[in-house]
Design an enzyme around this catalytic site. Structure first.
Site, PDB file in Angstrom:
ATOM      1  N   GLU A  83       0.805  -1.223   0.000  1.00 43.12           N
ATOM      2  CA  GLU A  83       0.000   0.000   0.000  1.00 43.12           C
ATOM      3  C   GLU A  83       0.843   1.281   0.000  1.00 43.12           C
ATOM      4  O   GLU A  83       0.367   2.336   0.411  1.00 43.12           O
ATOM      5  CB  GLU A  83      -0.938   0.014   1.211  1.00 43.12           C
ATOM      6  CG  GLU A  83      -2.005  -1.068   1.147  1.00 43.12           C
ATOM      7  CD  GLU A  83      -3.111  -0.808   2.147  1.00 43.12           C
ATOM      8  OE1 GLU A  83      -4.193  -0.366   1.731  1.00 43.12           O
ATOM      9  OE2 GLU A  83      -2.886  -1.037   3.354  1.00 43.12           O
ATOM     10  N   HIS A 102      -0.602   5.483   7.737  1.00 41.47           N
ATOM     11  CA  HIS A 102      -1.767   4.687   7.337  1.00 41.47           C
ATOM     12  C   HIS A 102      -1.965   3.612   8.383  1.00 41.47           C
ATOM     13  O   HIS A 102      -1.056   2.826   8.642  1.00 41.47           O
ATOM     14  CB  HIS A 102      -1.574   4.040   5.966  1.00 41.47           C
ATOM     15  CG  HIS A 102      -2.598   2.971   5.713  1.00 41.47           C
ATOM     16  ND1 HIS A 102      -3.947   3.213   5.817  1.00 41.47           N
ATOM     17  CD2 HIS A 102      -2.486   1.652   5.418  1.00 41.47           C
ATOM     18  CE1 HIS A 102      -4.613   2.091   5.590  1.00 41.47           C
ATOM     19  NE2 HIS A 102      -3.752   1.130   5.350  1.00 41.47           N
ATOM     20  N   HIS A 104      -4.927   0.895  10.636  1.00 41.25           N
ATOM     21  CA  HIS A 104      -6.215   0.225  10.755  1.00 41.25           C
ATOM     22  C   HIS A 104      -6.705   0.438  12.183  1.00 41.25           C
ATOM     23  O   HIS A 104      -7.332  -0.439  12.782  1.00 41.25           O
ATOM     24  CB  HIS A 104      -6.076  -1.261  10.409  1.00 41.25           C
ATOM     25  CG  HIS A 104      -5.333  -1.510   9.133  1.00 41.25           C
ATOM     26  ND1 HIS A 104      -4.386  -2.481   8.982  1.00 41.25           N
ATOM     27  CD2 HIS A 104      -5.390  -0.854   7.946  1.00 41.25           C
ATOM     28  CE1 HIS A 104      -3.887  -2.427   7.747  1.00 41.25           C
ATOM     29  NE2 HIS A 104      -4.478  -1.447   7.103  1.00 41.25           N
ATOM     30  N   HIS A 173     -11.710  -0.230   6.323  1.00 39.03           N
ATOM     31  CA  HIS A 173     -10.271  -0.488   6.227  1.00 39.03           C
ATOM     32  C   HIS A 173      -9.466   0.241   7.313  1.00 39.03           C
ATOM     33  O   HIS A 173      -8.771  -0.387   8.093  1.00 39.03           O
ATOM     34  CB  HIS A 173      -9.821  -0.082   4.814  1.00 39.03           C
ATOM     35  CG  HIS A 173      -8.368  -0.276   4.524  1.00 39.03           C
ATOM     36  ND1 HIS A 173      -7.850  -0.131   3.252  1.00 39.03           N
ATOM     37  CD2 HIS A 173      -7.309  -0.569   5.300  1.00 39.03           C
ATOM     38  CE1 HIS A 173      -6.541  -0.354   3.281  1.00 39.03           C
ATOM     39  NE2 HIS A 173      -6.188  -0.614   4.519  1.00 39.03           N
TER      40      HIS A 173
HETATM   41 ZN   LIG Z   1      -4.216  -0.861   4.987  1.00 39.70          ZN
END
Ligand SMILES: [Zn+2]
Length: 245
Positions: A83, A102, A104, A173
């Site tokens: 990602e 980034h 979760h 996500h």
């Molecule tokens: Zn992710």
């Protein structure tokens, strides 16, 4: 082949990035997944991101350099995160952004799926007052993606949804959090998670009736907090580096 960068990234930046990985893991924002990057301080067309691994274990030797197409400059056998396009596409279109997280982050996930806005519940969440957009991957990737931002098209769409906001949620996500420094992105990543947790509790406790910070309060609080980031940073860093030995 990508060209060499304009110079080596500073040791201090790499050290901050290593600390950021460990801090965010220690605070429960990142777990075995998720990542944090920094824009290269000598070359704005490059960014630094660890190889594909659990953030809590990152050391300086794991930090790789990428161009804004997410090509690695110095792979030396190291595997990159799938990602990484989240980072490259945000750096491409948002020149003020110097760091990207980034995650979760668990408490934010509900806000991406129920249509309840993530809003500043307390002063440390003031930076959320400008609004938190939600990225819907189906709008770009159709109905059968694996939810990952695994190419430049998805990354560019996410960067567009983010706009000038500090945080965007990814439906089903997680989130992306950006800052004007690694420290600011870490601060915001941590308090996005805390704000989400507190907001869920307040909504339950108050049966949906919650007094949020208004726009002016959020803005003023965010400005004050920006000047104070060094204080929690030193604590988080000392704690994270002591725990990891
Ligand atoms: Zn992710």
């Amino acid at each position: 082949m990508p060209t060499p960068s304009l110079g080596s990234a500073s040791a201090e930046l790499i050290q901050d990035l290593v600390a950021a990985n460990r801090i965010l893991a220690g605070e429960g924002v990142l777990d075995g997944f998720g990542h944090v990057s920094a824009r290269h301080d000598k070359d704005p067309g490059r960014f630094l991101l660890a190889r594909s691994m659990a953030p809590a274990l990152v050391t300086a030797g794991d930090v790789m350099e990428f161009d804004l197409d997410s090509n690695s400059i110095d792979a030396r056998g190291r595997t990159a995160y799938l990602e990484r396009f989240i980072h490259s596409e945000i750096y491409r279109v948002h020149p003020e952004v110097q760091a990207v997280v980034h995650s979760h982050s668990p408490a934010v996930i509900p806000f991406g799926v129920v249509g309840v806005a993530l809003r500043p519940i307390f002063h440390l969440g003031g930076f959320l007052g400008v609004g938190v957009p939600v990225f819907e991957i189906r709008d770009v990737g159709g109905l059968a993606t694996d939810m990952l931002i695994r190419n430049a098209t998805l990354g560019a769409a996410l960067a567009k949804t983010l706009g000038s906001a500090p945080v965007a949620l990814l439906r089903g996500h997680g989130d992306v959090v950006v800052g004007r420094s690694v420290r600011e992105a870490v601060f915001r990543g941590i308090y996005t998670e805390v704000n989400a947790r507190l907001e869920s509790e307040a909504l339950r406790l108050g049966n949906g009736q919650v007094v949020f910070l208004n726009e002016e309060e959020a803005k003023a609080a965010a400005e004050t907090n920006s000047a104070q980031i060094g204080r929690p940073w030193e604590l988080w860093k000392a704690k994270a580096l002591a725990e990891s030995g």
